[in-house]
Design a protein around this motif. Structure first.
Motif, mmCIF file in Angstrom:
data_model
loop_
_atom_site.group_PDB
_atom_site.id
_atom_site.type_symbol
_atom_site.label_atom_id
_atom_site.label_comp_id
_atom_site.label_asym_id
_atom_site.label_seq_id
_atom_site.Cartn_x
_atom_site.Cartn_y
_atom_site.Cartn_z
ATOM 1 N N ILE A 129 38.111 43.526 37.127
ATOM 2 C CA ILE A 129 37.104 43.897 38.123
ATOM 3 C C ILE A 129 37.409 45.275 38.695
ATOM 4 C CG2 ILE A 129 36.228 43.337 40.437
ATOM 5 C CD1 ILE A 129 36.580 40.363 39.683
ATOM 6 N N PHE A 130 38.683 45.517 38.975
ATOM 7 C CA PHE A 130 39.100 46.818 39.518
ATOM 8 C C PHE A 130 38.754 47.954 38.557
ATOM 9 C CE2 PHE A 130 42.278 50.199 39.615
ATOM 10 C CZ PHE A 130 42.196 50.623 40.936
ATOM 11 N N VAL A 131 39.084 47.781 37.285
ATOM 12 C CA VAL A 131 38.849 48.841 36.296
ATOM 13 C C VAL A 131 37.358 49.083 36.099
ATOM 14 C CG1 VAL A 131 39.104 49.479 33.871
ATOM 15 C CG2 VAL A 131 41.038 48.486 35.101
ATOM 16 N N VAL A 132 36.583 48.010 35.942
ATOM 17 C CA VAL A 132 35.138 48.163 35.715
ATOM 18 C C VAL A 132 34.472 48.825 36.918
ATOM 19 C CG1 VAL A 132 32.963 46.917 35.422
ATOM 20 C CG2 VAL A 132 34.980 46.250 34.099
ATOM 21 N N CYS A 133 34.767 48.335 38.111
ATOM 22 C CA CYS A 133 34.178 48.932 39.318
ATOM 23 C C CYS A 133 34.653 50.370 39.516
ATOM 24 C CB CYS A 133 34.529 48.094 40.546
ATOM 25 S SG CYS A 133 33.769 46.459 40.584
ATOM 26 N N GLY A 134 35.922 50.631 39.148
ATOM 27 C CA GLY A 134 36.439 51.984 39.250
ATOM 28 C C GLY A 134 35.716 52.954 38.333
ATOM 29 N N LEU B 11 46.844 29.956 35.559
ATOM 30 C CA LEU B 11 46.084 30.253 36.775
ATOM 31 C C LEU B 11 46.567 31.569 37.381
ATOM 32 C CD1 LEU B 11 45.209 27.781 39.650
ATOM 33 C CD2 LEU B 11 46.265 29.979 40.174
ATOM 34 N N PHE B 12 47.864 31.677 37.538
ATOM 35 C CA PHE B 12 48.492 32.856 38.135
ATOM 36 C C PHE B 12 48.114 34.122 37.343
ATOM 37 C CE2 PHE B 12 51.840 35.711 39.440
ATOM 38 C CZ PHE B 12 52.175 35.312 40.723
ATOM 39 N N ILE B 13 48.263 34.045 36.040
ATOM 40 C CA ILE B 13 47.998 35.204 35.180
ATOM 41 C C ILE B 13 46.507 35.519 35.119
ATOM 42 C CG2 ILE B 13 48.132 36.073 32.815
ATOM 43 C CD1 ILE B 13 50.721 34.445 32.488
ATOM 44 N N SER B 14 45.667 34.486 35.071
ATOM 45 C CA SER B 14 44.219 34.695 34.960
ATOM 46 C C SER B 14 43.661 35.429 36.168
ATOM 47 C CB SER B 14 43.504 33.353 34.789
ATOM 48 O OG SER B 14 43.863 32.744 33.570
ATOM 49 N N VAL B 15 44.104 35.040 37.355
ATOM 50 C CA VAL B 15 43.639 35.720 38.568
ATOM 51 C C VAL B 15 44.020 37.196 38.533
ATOM 52 C CG1 VAL B 15 43.871 35.874 41.084
ATOM 53 C CG2 VAL B 15 43.670 33.637 39.985
ATOM 54 N N ILE B 16 45.241 37.482 38.091
ATOM 55 C CA ILE B 16 45.702 38.873 38.017
ATOM 56 C C ILE B 16 44.879 39.662 37.005
ATOM 57 C CG2 ILE B 16 47.630 40.356 37.334
ATOM 58 C CD1 ILE B 16 49.508 38.226 38.477
ATOM 59 N N LEU B 17 44.674 39.080 35.820
ATOM 60 C CA LEU B 17 43.948 39.798 34.766
ATOM 61 C C LEU B 17 42.474 40.001 35.115
ATOM 62 C CD1 LEU B 17 45.459 38.205 31.521
ATOM 63 C CD2 LEU B 17 45.986 40.430 32.544
ATOM 64 N N ILE B 18 41.830 38.974 35.651
ATOM 65 C CA ILE B 18 40.417 39.108 36.022
ATOM 66 C C ILE B 18 40.263 40.090 37.180
ATOM 67 C CG2 ILE B 18 38.400 37.896 36.944
ATOM 68 C CD1 ILE B 18 39.375 35.403 35.432
ATOM 69 N N GLY B 19 41.182 40.003 38.147
ATOM 70 C CA GLY B 19 41.146 40.935 39.265
ATOM 71 C C GLY B 19 41.332 42.366 38.806
ATOM 72 N N ALA B 20 42.267 42.573 37.869
ATOM 73 C CA ALA B 20 42.490 43.906 37.316
ATOM 74 C C ALA B 20 41.267 44.390 36.546
ATOM 75 C CB ALA B 20 43.716 43.897 36.405
ATOM 76 N N PHE C 222 34.670 31.329 40.284
ATOM 77 C CA PHE C 222 35.958 31.303 39.587
ATOM 78 C C PHE C 222 36.697 29.977 39.784
ATOM 79 C CE2 PHE C 222 34.973 35.751 40.451
ATOM 80 C CZ PHE C 222 35.115 36.306 39.192
ATOM 81 N N GLU C 223 35.958 28.965 40.170
ATOM 82 C CA GLU C 223 36.578 27.646 40.379
ATOM 83 C C GLU C 223 37.197 27.086 39.098
ATOM 84 O OE1 GLU C 223 33.458 25.329 42.088
ATOM 85 O OE2 GLU C 223 33.957 25.938 44.146
ATOM 86 N N PHE C 224 36.675 27.505 37.954
ATOM 87 C CA PHE C 224 37.203 27.006 36.676
ATOM 88 C C PHE C 224 38.676 27.340 36.501
ATOM 89 C CE2 PHE C 224 35.863 31.339 35.835
ATOM 90 C CZ PHE C 224 36.832 31.837 34.969
ATOM 91 N N ILE C 225 39.131 28.418 37.135
ATOM 92 C CA ILE C 225 40.538 28.818 37.017
ATOM 93 C C ILE C 225 41.448 27.767 37.632
ATOM 94 C CG2 ILE C 225 42.245 30.579 37.684
ATOM 95 C CD1 ILE C 225 40.023 32.631 37.647
ATOM 96 N N LEU D 299 43.856 47.160 43.936
ATOM 97 C CA LEU D 299 43.983 46.261 42.798
ATOM 98 C C LEU D 299 44.192 44.825 43.272
ATOM 99 C CD1 LEU D 299 44.185 46.208 39.661
ATOM 100 C CD2 LEU D 299 46.640 46.589 39.912
ATOM 101 N N MET D 300 44.894 44.678 44.397
ATOM 102 C CA MET D 300 45.154 43.354 44.961
ATOM 103 C C MET D 300 43.904 42.713 45.557
ATOM 104 S SD MET D 300 48.708 43.969 47.036
ATOM 105 C CE MET D 300 50.325 44.053 46.244
ATOM 106 N N VAL D 301 43.021 43.539 46.119
ATOM 107 C CA VAL D 301 41.891 43.009 46.889
ATOM 108 C C VAL D 301 40.974 42.100 46.064
ATOM 109 C CG1 VAL D 301 39.801 43.659 48.154
ATOM 110 C CG2 VAL D 301 41.960 44.838 48.620
ATOM 111 N N PRO D 302 40.534 42.487 44.850
ATOM 112 C CA PRO D 302 39.705 41.554 44.066
ATOM 113 C C PRO D 302 40.431 40.243 43.753
ATOM 114 C CG PRO D 302 39.571 43.771 43.140
ATOM 115 C CD PRO D 302 40.667 43.793 44.154
ATOM 116 N N MET D 303 41.739 40.309 43.572
ATOM 117 C CA MET D 303 42.502 39.093 43.307
ATOM 118 C C MET D 303 42.485 38.166 44.509
ATOM 119 S SD MET D 303 45.792 40.825 41.418
ATOM 120 C CE MET D 303 45.556 42.177 40.240
ATOM 121 N N VAL D 304 42.630 38.735 45.717
ATOM 122 C CA VAL D 304 42.544 37.932 46.946
ATOM 123 C C VAL D 304 41.165 37.288 47.051
ATOM 124 C CG1 VAL D 304 42.542 38.031 49.472
ATOM 125 C CG2 VAL D 304 44.266 39.308 48.183
ATOM 126 N N HIS D 305 40.138 38.059 46.728
ATOM 127 C CA HIS D 305 38.775 37.538 46.807
ATOM 128 C C HIS D 305 38.506 36.455 45.753
ATOM 129 C CE1 HIS D 305 37.407 41.477 48.948
ATOM 130 N NE2 HIS D 305 37.973 40.615 49.764
#
Length: 376
Positions: A333-338, A322-331, A311-314, A23-29
């Protein structure tokens, strides 16, 4: 400390860490490849918010490899597992490049098809595809030697080896701010994965997680990422480093803070006692698809069109958003790819891919034994 040889039941705490790490990995990316940190104004509140989140998340890869070392301690190396993972890599590499050919016909040529067929052999930055799996393959092939050492070493020998690895491959590179002579590539390497694998085995062998209560392990992890974040800020403000990803010592997997923080987070999850059926159901659903999440969203061809710098717009949001958006978008991506990978998982089960590879490996061993016996 006692020595424990095997895990007798399903360890849902470790499975949950596997899910949380992915779940963390897409957020790092999103922060790095997605362009968030690069688009923020250095030393602004947005910049510091992004770096705080980066500091929290950067233990993900270390945790993944620690899990492998812990789980495979005391077990026979079965190469069909590696073949199964490779089948997943090829599946997504080929499927994605064919799909992109229909969407961007003028952008996909013969070279992209060739790289899709052998995705793990391109390691230069401009050709980098699935570096994690490339390093993982090397680690897996060498893991029998690590397991042999873990099986026969005494406590004194294990301690000597661990301290040597920590000093040479983590502490000194951080102090000297360089790879030294080992080409560790900031942790993007087989060598660093072997260090983590050995450490995971030690945690299992000596049950290191029992050394502290769970809240203490969590506090160690929090202290590690906060210290890393503060040190980077101090060096940024003092002008000793240029803003961005230039501080090797504190912004890479080799960092002693992320190494220790990863161990602490692993031990925290290991000591969890998960009994609620609803939580277990979620863990059981997402655990098998974690690798697929990585393969889908980090496919270089796909990332080129839909991820890199998208994702530069963030970076222009307020720090909290910013903090929350990265977490939500990353999550997201995780759910959709999962969910996508769950279809692949069902297909592989239907085709009995894992069972067929296991039988293939067994047949190779039988033929090899027959050959040896006939020539003895």
């Amino acid at each position: 400390m006692s020595i424990n040889i095997s895990v007798t039941k399903r360890d849902y705490g470790i499975d949950l860490l596997r899910v949380v790490s992915m779940l963390m990995v897409p957020m790092v990316h999103i922060l790095g490849q997605g362009g968030v940190i690069g688009a923020t104004v250095p030393l602004s509140l947005q910049y510091e918010s992004a770096w705080l989140l980066e500091s929290i998340l950067l233990v993900a890869v270390n945790c993944f490899v620690l899990i492998t070392g812990y789980v495979y301690y005391g077990k026979e190396t079965r190469y069909y597992r590696l073949l199964t993972l490779w089948a997943e890599v090829l599946f997504y590499s080929i499927i994605i490049i064919i799909a992109l050919k229909f969407i961007f016909p003028n952008e996909i040529g013969l070279e992209q098809y060739w790289k899709a067929i052998i995705p793990t052999f391109f390691t230069k930055a401009q050709f980098s595809r699935y570096w994690f799996f490339t390093a993982y393959v090397g680690m897996f092939l060498l893991s029998p030697f690590i397991n042999l050492g873990l099986k026969h070493f005494t406590k004194k020998q294990d301690l000597s080896v661990f301290l040597s690895l920590f000093i040479i491959f983590s502490l000194l590179p951080a102090i000297l701010n360089q790879d030294m002579a080992f080409t560790l590539n900031q942790g993007y390497s087989v060598l660093w994965f072997l260090v983590l694998y050995y450490t995971g085995g030690l945690i299992h062998k000596y049950e290191i997680f029992k050394m502290f209560k769970n809240y203490k392990w969590l506090l160690i992890y929090v202290a590690c990422f906060l210290i890393s974040w503060i040190l980077r800020y101090v060096l940024d403000v003092s002008g000793l480093i240029e803003p961005g990803f230039n501080l090797y010592s504190f912004n890479c997997y080799l960092s002693p803070l992320y190494f220790i923080g990863g161990i602490a987070l692993f031990c925290f999850f290991k000591k969890m006692n998960i009994t609620k059926s609803a939580v277990i159901s979620v863990i059981e659903f997402f655990t098998p698809v974690c690798f697929g999440v990585y393969l889908i969203h980090n496919n270089m061809s796909l990332a080129h069109f839909f991820f890199d710098k998208k994702f530069e717009f963030i970076a222009h949001m307020d720090p909290i958003s910013l903090f929350i958006s990265v977490i939500l978008i990353g999550a997201g991506i995780f759910v959709v790819c999962g969910l996508v990978d769950w279809i692949r998982e069902l297909l592989f089960r239907k085709l009995k891919v894992k069972k067929r590879f296991a039988q293939f490996e067994e047949n190779i061993y039988l033929k090899f034994d027959k050959y040896l016996n006939s020539n003895s």
